[in-house]
Each structure stands twice: as C-alpha cells, then as structure tokens.
Design a protein around this motif. Structure first.
Motif, short mmCIF file in Angstrom:
data_model
loop_
_atom_site.label_atom_id
_atom_site.label_comp_id
_atom_site.label_asym_id
_atom_site.label_seq_id
_atom_site.Cartn_x
_atom_site.Cartn_y
_atom_site.Cartn_z
N VAL A 92 59.50 1.04 8.64
CA VAL A 92 59.08 2.35 8.11
C VAL A 92 58.09 2.16 6.96
O VAL A 92 57.03 2.79 6.93
CB VAL A 92 60.30 3.17 7.65
N ILE A 93 58.45 1.30 6.00
CA ILE A 93 57.59 1.11 4.83
C ILE A 93 56.28 0.43 5.24
O ILE A 93 55.21 0.74 4.70
CB ILE A 93 58.31 0.29 3.75
N SER A 94 56.33 -0.48 6.22
CA SER A 94 55.11 -1.12 6.71
C SER A 94 54.19 -0.09 7.34
O SER A 94 52.96 -0.11 7.11
CB SER A 94 55.45 -2.21 7.72
N LEU A 95 54.74 0.83 8.12
CA LEU A 95 53.92 1.86 8.77
C LEU A 95 53.32 2.81 7.73
O LEU A 95 52.18 3.25 7.87
CB LEU A 95 54.77 2.63 9.78
N ILE A 96 54.10 3.12 6.70
CA ILE A 96 53.57 3.97 5.61
C ILE A 96 52.39 3.25 4.94
O ILE A 96 51.36 3.86 4.64
CB ILE A 96 54.65 4.30 4.59
N SER A 97 52.53 1.96 4.72
CA SER A 97 51.46 1.18 4.10
C SER A 97 50.22 1.14 4.99
O SER A 97 49.09 1.26 4.50
CB SER A 97 51.95 -0.25 3.82
N ILE A 98 50.44 0.97 6.28
CA ILE A 98 49.32 0.97 7.22
C ILE A 98 48.62 2.33 7.19
O ILE A 98 47.39 2.41 7.18
CB ILE A 98 49.81 0.64 8.64
N VAL A 104 42.63 5.36 2.94
CA VAL A 104 41.67 4.91 1.91
C VAL A 104 40.51 4.12 2.51
O VAL A 104 39.68 3.58 1.77
CB VAL A 104 42.38 4.06 0.84
N GLY A 105 40.48 4.03 3.84
CA GLY A 105 39.34 3.41 4.49
C GLY A 105 39.43 1.91 4.70
O GLY A 105 38.42 1.26 5.02
N LYS A 106 40.60 1.33 4.54
CA LYS A 106 40.75 -0.11 4.75
C LYS A 106 40.96 -0.47 6.22
O LYS A 106 40.89 -1.64 6.59
CB LYS A 106 41.92 -0.65 3.92
N GLY A 107 41.26 0.53 7.03
CA GLY A 107 41.51 0.27 8.44
C GLY A 107 42.95 -0.08 8.71
O GLY A 107 43.69 -0.47 7.80
#
Length: 343
Positions: A92-98, A104-107
């Motif tokens: 969950v936290i990984s998907l939020i980070s993604i 923010v445009g990092k892809g």
C-alpha cells in the motif's frame, strides 16, 4: 488507534495501563531518533549535524530491530496472517509512493516493489526475519546460542553475496543478529542484564558523539548495511567494518536502553504508535525536503530538532483519524485476528 468514544475509550485506557512504560519510552525515544536521522540530511555541512547523523545511524536501526525481535512471538495459528498484514502495508505504502512520483513528474516505476524505498526496507526485512524463525526447527528455538551464532554467521557472510537492495536482502543479513538477540532476550528474560549504570551509559553516548564531532569519517556506507561489501570496499575491509559496526551498535544500544527511564510520563503512550509513526513520517519529511529546496529552511541542529518534534506532533494528530490506520491494512482489517501487537 481509532477515534475513541464511549467504551472504546475505556478499553484504550485499560490497554495503556497494562503496557510496560519502559518499553514504550524506549520505542518513542527511538522513533524520535529515526525521524531526526531522516531530518538531518537537509544539512550535513555543519559539524554538529554531521556528528549527530553518524551517532544516530550507529545504533538507531539495530536497536529498532532488537525491539522488533524482542516483541516477536511465533504463533503458528496466526503467523501467516501477521506476515500478510506487513506485506499489505508495504504494498500500500509503495503504491502511494509510486502515485506521488507520478504526480510530481518523476514517472512510475514498479521496481520499488522489488527495491524497497527509503524506510520500507524494514517491513520487508521484518517479514524475512519472522519467516526464518518460523521455518527453523523447534529445537533451534530452544538453543539460543545457536540462534545468535547462526545470525552472526549470516550477517558477516551475507556481505560477500552480490545482492544489493533488492528485497532488502543485504539489510536482512546485516541486521539479523540484532533481531535474534532481541528474540532470545525475551525468551530468556535477560532484559535486566542489558542495563547498566544510567549515568555511565549517558557519558559513553556523549563520548561517541564527541568522537564523531572531532573526526569526520568521510564515509557513511558502513552505517547503512544495504549493499554487499565489494560495492564500496575490498571484501575484507567490508567484513571488518561490519564487525566493528555490530560491536559499536551493541554497546550504544545497551547504553541507550540503560539511559531510558522506567517511569510513565505523559508522552509514554506514544510508544504504542511506533509502527504508525515509522510508516507515515516519510511523507511529512518529503514535504519538509520540498520546502527546504524551495525556501532554504534554517537547518542547524536546533532547527532539525524542531522539525523532528513538529513531525511527531503532526503524525500524532494523524493517529486520531481512523482513515490513516485503515489505509495501512485496508484488506486484512476486514478479517479475524485484526487486533494484535505491533512492533
């Protein structure tokens, strides 16, 4: 924690009274060091900041892992449910980070599910350590010397294996002795043997900080333990540095445990929010880094301490909102055994 009302609030108060205030004090003070360690990178030019950074990273995660091992209880009837909860939180936290990176445009990069980002390595390593304990024969659990020796061999030998941050394997190797030591300490009832004269231990902690203040080591890699030896050093040099790190972290951790008071304070109950704080502080600090990049925030050590306590205060307010707890386990919270001790 939920937003307590009526009988739920009474139950929460009863639970608070049954908790050991010493360990809650250890947990919340340790979490402050974790946050501070992630705040300090905004300025590592000042010697006070750099010395404090080295000092914090010399023992805060080993002790955090030790406490995790101490409170690990292998119950086969609910073991895999607990593993699923940890894995769910990680995903969950990984998907939020993604999602944030996309905004923010990092892809987008699903690689973060294989290479845990920032603080998430701990969740993956915790899963590994508990699975290792679970699959070890019951006789091994009773031979505590074996567990410690086995974990030391894994830690030292693991650095020769050319696996880096993928699935947090190297950190799982490196910090395993602290997890096993915590587990054994609980089984043997040895926690009292790991505490010495408080004032002497405080002096030792200060001496180590002063050493870091005087001598700039010009190398942080040995503090992270996230890569195999040859990625930064000759193999034997890396092995020696890991041995030194284990010894130093052990002495500093024992000193910290000895220095922490046993009394209950108004802030002691925050120790129950350890994992919650650990998970969410990374998002508060992401905003802090953004402000620092745009505005150039004051970043001397007193200001870093202020940002640390401000972050803790924000997360405490977040803990009053049930949504942030639910978001960590949106699926497993629907099933039985949803209540249990967190690290």
């Amino acid at each position: 924690m939920n937003i307590f009302t009526g009988s739920n609030k009474v139950e929460a108060m009863k639970e608070r009274k049954t908790r050991d205030p010493y360990f809650d004090n250890v947990k919340i003070l340790l979490m402050l060091l974790v946050i501070l360690g992630h705040v300090l990178p905004i300025n590592q030019v000042e010697r006070c900041n750099l010395a404090t950074y080295y000092w914090v990273y010399s023992f805060h995660m080993p002790l955090f892992v030790f406490i995790s091992g101490y409170f690990t209880i292998i119950k086969k009837e609910r073991f895999w449910f607990g593993i699923l909860k940890l894995f769910e939180t990680f995903v969950v936290i990984s998907l939020i980070s993604i999602g944030y990176d996309v905004i923010v445009g990092k892809g987008a990069s699903l690689r973060s599910l294989i290479v845990p980002q920032w603080t998430l390595w701990y969740l993956v390593s915790l899963i590994w350590w508990r699975i290792i304990l679970y699959i070890l024969p019951e006789k091994c659990h009773q031979h505590h010397v074996f567990l410690i020796v086995f974990s030391l061999i894994v830690s030292l030998a693991g650095g020769f294996i050319h696996i880096g941050t993928e699935l947090s394997v190297q950190r799982t190797f490196a910090f395993m002795p602290f997890f096993m030591l915590g587990y054994v300490t609980r089984q043997r009832g040895y926690i009292g043997h790991l505490q010495f004269n408080r004032y002497m231990c405080i002096v030792f902690l200060i001496i180590v900080w002063v050493f870091y203040f005087i001598f700039d080591l010009h190398d942080k890699h040995f503090l992270y333990n996230k890569a195999y030896y040859a990625s930064h050093y000759a193999d034997l040099t890396g092995l020696m540095l890991r041995m030194v790190y284990i010894v130093l972290a052990s002495f500093l951790s024992i000193s910290f445990l000895s220095a922490v008071p046993h009394k209950r304070y108004r802030w002691t109950h925050l120790g129950a929010l350890t994992l919650f704080i650990y998970i969410w502080h990374r998002f508060i600090l992401t905003f802090l880094y953004y402000l620092n990049d745009k505005l150039g925030l004051p970043s001397s050590l007193p200001f870093c301490l202020f940002y640390t306590f401000a972050t803790l205060a924000i997360i405490y307010l977040m803990s009053k909102i049930h949504f942030f707890h639910w978001l960590l386990n949106p699926i497993t919270s629907l099933f039985p055994y949803k209540k249990g001790k967190t690290t």
